[in-house]
Design a protein around this motif. Sequence first.
Motif, PDB file in Angstrom:
ATOM      1  N   GLN A  96       0.808  -1.212   0.000  1.00 31.37           N
ATOM      2  CA  GLN A  96       0.000   0.000   0.000  1.00 31.37           C
ATOM      3  C   GLN A  96       0.847   1.270   0.000  1.00 31.37           C
ATOM      4  O   GLN A  96       0.340   2.363   0.244  1.00 31.37           O
ATOM      5  CB  GLN A  96      -0.946  -0.020   1.203  1.00 31.37           C
ATOM      6  N   THR A  97       2.136   1.122  -0.302  1.00 31.93           N
ATOM      7  CA  THR A  97       3.038   2.271  -0.309  1.00 31.93           C
ATOM      8  C   THR A  97       3.406   2.673  -1.734  1.00 31.93           C
ATOM      9  O   THR A  97       3.306   1.879  -2.673  1.00 31.93           O
ATOM     10  CB  THR A  97       4.340   1.962   0.458  1.00 31.93           C
ATOM     11  N   ALA A  98       3.864   3.900  -1.866  1.00 34.65           N
ATOM     12  CA  ALA A  98       4.344   4.377  -3.163  1.00 34.65           C
ATOM     13  C   ALA A  98       5.656   3.682  -3.543  1.00 34.65           C
ATOM     14  O   ALA A  98       5.955   3.527  -4.727  1.00 34.65           O
ATOM     15  CB  ALA A  98       4.527   5.896  -3.126  1.00 34.65           C
ATOM     16  N   ALA A  99       6.426   3.229  -2.561  1.00 31.51           N
ATOM     17  CA  ALA A  99       7.657   2.484  -2.844  1.00 31.51           C
ATOM     18  C   ALA A  99       7.321   1.174  -3.554  1.00 31.51           C
ATOM     19  O   ALA A  99       7.983   0.797  -4.530  1.00 31.51           O
ATOM     20  CB  ALA A  99       8.428   2.212  -1.553  1.00 31.51           C
ATOM     21  N   TYR A 100       6.291   0.483  -3.078  1.00 35.09           N
ATOM     22  CA  TYR A 100       5.843  -0.754  -3.726  1.00 35.09           C
ATOM     23  C   TYR A 100       5.419  -0.457  -5.160  1.00 35.09           C
ATOM     24  O   TYR A 100       5.779  -1.185  -6.084  1.00 35.09           O
ATOM     25  CB  TYR A 100       4.684  -1.366  -2.948  1.00 35.09           C
ATOM     26  N   ASP A 101       4.652   0.597  -5.344  1.00 33.21           N
ATOM     27  CA  ASP A 101       4.166   0.967  -6.669  1.00 33.21           C
ATOM     28  C   ASP A 101       5.338   1.169  -7.626  1.00 33.21           C
ATOM     29  O   ASP A 101       5.315   0.692  -8.763  1.00 33.21           O
ATOM     30  CB  ASP A 101       3.310   2.233  -6.565  1.00 33.21           C
ATOM     31  N   GLU A 102       6.363   1.865  -7.182  1.00 24.91           N
ATOM     32  CA  GLU A 102       7.548   2.121  -8.003  1.00 24.91           C
ATOM     33  C   GLU A 102       8.261   0.817  -8.346  1.00 24.91           C
ATOM     34  O   GLU A 102       8.625   0.568  -9.502  1.00 24.91           O
ATOM     35  CB  GLU A 102       8.500   3.071  -7.274  1.00 24.91           C
ATOM     36  N   LEU A 103       8.477  -0.033  -7.337  1.00 28.05           N
ATOM     37  CA  LEU A 103       9.161  -1.307  -7.549  1.00 28.05           C
ATOM     38  C   LEU A 103       8.359  -2.206  -8.475  1.00 28.05           C
ATOM     39  O   LEU A 103       8.898  -2.793  -9.416  1.00 28.05           O
ATOM     40  CB  LEU A 103       9.388  -2.008  -6.203  1.00 28.05           C
ATOM     41  N   PHE A 104       7.075  -2.313  -8.235  1.00 29.09           N
ATOM     42  CA  PHE A 104       6.214  -3.172  -9.042  1.00 29.09           C
ATOM     43  C   PHE A 104       6.239  -2.740 -10.505  1.00 29.09           C
ATOM     44  O   PHE A 104       6.389  -3.563 -11.406  1.00 29.09           O
ATOM     45  CB  PHE A 104       4.785  -3.147  -8.505  1.00 29.09           C
ATOM     46  N   TYR A 105       6.127  -1.444 -10.749  1.00 25.46           N
ATOM     47  CA  TYR A 105       6.136  -0.938 -12.122  1.00 25.46           C
ATOM     48  C   TYR A 105       7.442  -1.304 -12.822  1.00 25.46           C
ATOM     49  O   TYR A 105       7.445  -1.721 -13.978  1.00 25.46           O
ATOM     50  CB  TYR A 105       5.915   0.581 -12.137  1.00 25.46           C
ATOM     51  N   LYS A 106       8.546  -1.155 -12.116  1.00 22.69           N
ATOM     52  CA  LYS A 106       9.842  -1.484 -12.708  1.00 22.69           C
ATOM     53  C   LYS A 106       9.937  -2.973 -13.026  1.00 22.69           C
ATOM     54  O   LYS A 106      10.456  -3.362 -14.069  1.00 22.69           O
ATOM     55  CB  LYS A 106      10.979  -1.048 -11.773  1.00 22.69           C
ATOM     56  N   LEU A 107       9.407  -3.811 -12.138  1.00 20.17           N
ATOM     57  CA  LEU A 107       9.450  -5.256 -12.355  1.00 20.17           C
ATOM     58  C   LEU A 107       8.670  -5.683 -13.598  1.00 20.17           C
ATOM     59  O   LEU A 107       9.113  -6.554 -14.338  1.00 20.17           O
ATOM     60  CB  LEU A 107       8.896  -6.007 -11.140  1.00 20.17           C
ATOM     61  N   VAL A 108       7.514  -5.085 -13.798  1.00 21.72           N
ATOM     62  CA  VAL A 108       6.677  -5.531 -14.922  1.00 21.72           C
ATOM     63  C   VAL A 108       6.994  -4.825 -16.241  1.00 21.72           C
ATOM     64  O   VAL A 108       6.465  -5.210 -17.275  1.00 21.72           O
ATOM     65  CB  VAL A 108       5.162  -5.428 -14.602  1.00 21.72           C
ATOM     66  N   THR A 109       7.869  -3.830 -16.211  1.00 17.58           N
ATOM     67  CA  THR A 109       8.209  -3.130 -17.455  1.00 17.58           C
ATOM     68  C   THR A 109       9.655  -3.320 -17.888  1.00 17.58           C
ATOM     69  O   THR A 109      10.008  -2.935 -19.003  1.00 17.58           O
ATOM     70  CB  THR A 109       7.928  -1.616 -17.342  1.00 17.58           C
ATOM     71  N   ASP A 110      10.487  -3.897 -17.043  1.00 14.19           N
ATOM     72  CA  ASP A 110      11.906  -4.065 -17.360  1.00 14.19           C
ATOM     73  C   ASP A 110      12.296  -5.525 -17.122  1.00 14.19           C
ATOM     74  O   ASP A 110      12.560  -5.935 -15.991  1.00 14.19           O
ATOM     75  CB  ASP A 110      12.734  -3.118 -16.488  1.00 14.19           C
ATOM     76  N   ALA A 111      12.328  -6.322 -18.196  1.00 12.38           N
ATOM     77  CA  ALA A 111      12.582  -7.759 -18.081  1.00 12.38           C
ATOM     78  C   ALA A 111      13.957  -8.067 -17.490  1.00 12.38           C
ATOM     79  O   ALA A 111      14.103  -9.007 -16.709  1.00 12.38           O
ATOM     80  CB  ALA A 111      12.429  -8.434 -19.442  1.00 12.38           C
ATOM     81  N   ASP A 112      14.973  -7.281 -17.845  1.00 11.49           N
ATOM     82  CA  ASP A 112      16.313  -7.519 -17.296  1.00 11.49           C
ATOM     83  C   ASP A 112      16.320  -7.282 -15.785  1.00 11.49           C
ATOM     84  O   ASP A 112      16.889  -8.069 -15.028  1.00 11.49           O
ATOM     85  CB  ASP A 112      17.354  -6.621 -17.970  1.00 11.49           C
ATOM     86  N   TYR A 113      15.703  -6.189 -15.364  1.00  9.32           N
ATOM     87  CA  TYR A 113      15.623  -5.897 -13.932  1.00  9.32           C
ATOM     88  C   TYR A 113      14.842  -6.994 -13.215  1.00  9.32           C
ATOM     89  O   TYR A 113      15.250  -7.447 -12.144  1.00  9.32           O
ATOM     90  CB  TYR A 113      14.958  -4.535 -13.701  1.00  9.32           C
TER      91      TYR A 113
END
Length: 140
Positions: A90-107
């Motif tokens: 429920q945090t903005a940190a999670y939102d940032e991490l989640f977005y990076k995970l689903v948009t950057d396959a290498d990451y």
Amino acid sequence: MLKETIKYTDFAGNEQEETHYFFISRKNAVKMEMSVKGGLSEHLKEIVASEDGGAIIEAFEDILFQAYGERSEDGKSFRQSAELSEAFSQTAAYDELFYKLVTDADYAAKFVNGILPNDLSRAGDEKAIKAPQDKKPKKS
């Protein structure tokens, strides 16, 4: 264990930087590996290759919930619970991490390998989660 520093903008508009920890124990890694046909590694590769957005999101939500926790100051324990994962989600940190995970396959590949115990994540390339090397268009 993966120590991840996340930069994000909080809900008040302030730039923030926090460190969070993620880890999947050998016991849970084995359970996850055996929970899907062909193993978790193959399952994740297939999901990424399929470009099925819903399946990718579901897989990474599950991984984040399984891996999130709080490391003790002395480093001797790692506390994980549904409540901790829910609070983090429920945090903005999670939102940032989640977005990076689903948009950057290498990451995403580095993240998944980073949360596994060292002896499992380095057990061999055939088990390592890798980003797809070439994107082929879906067949209709």
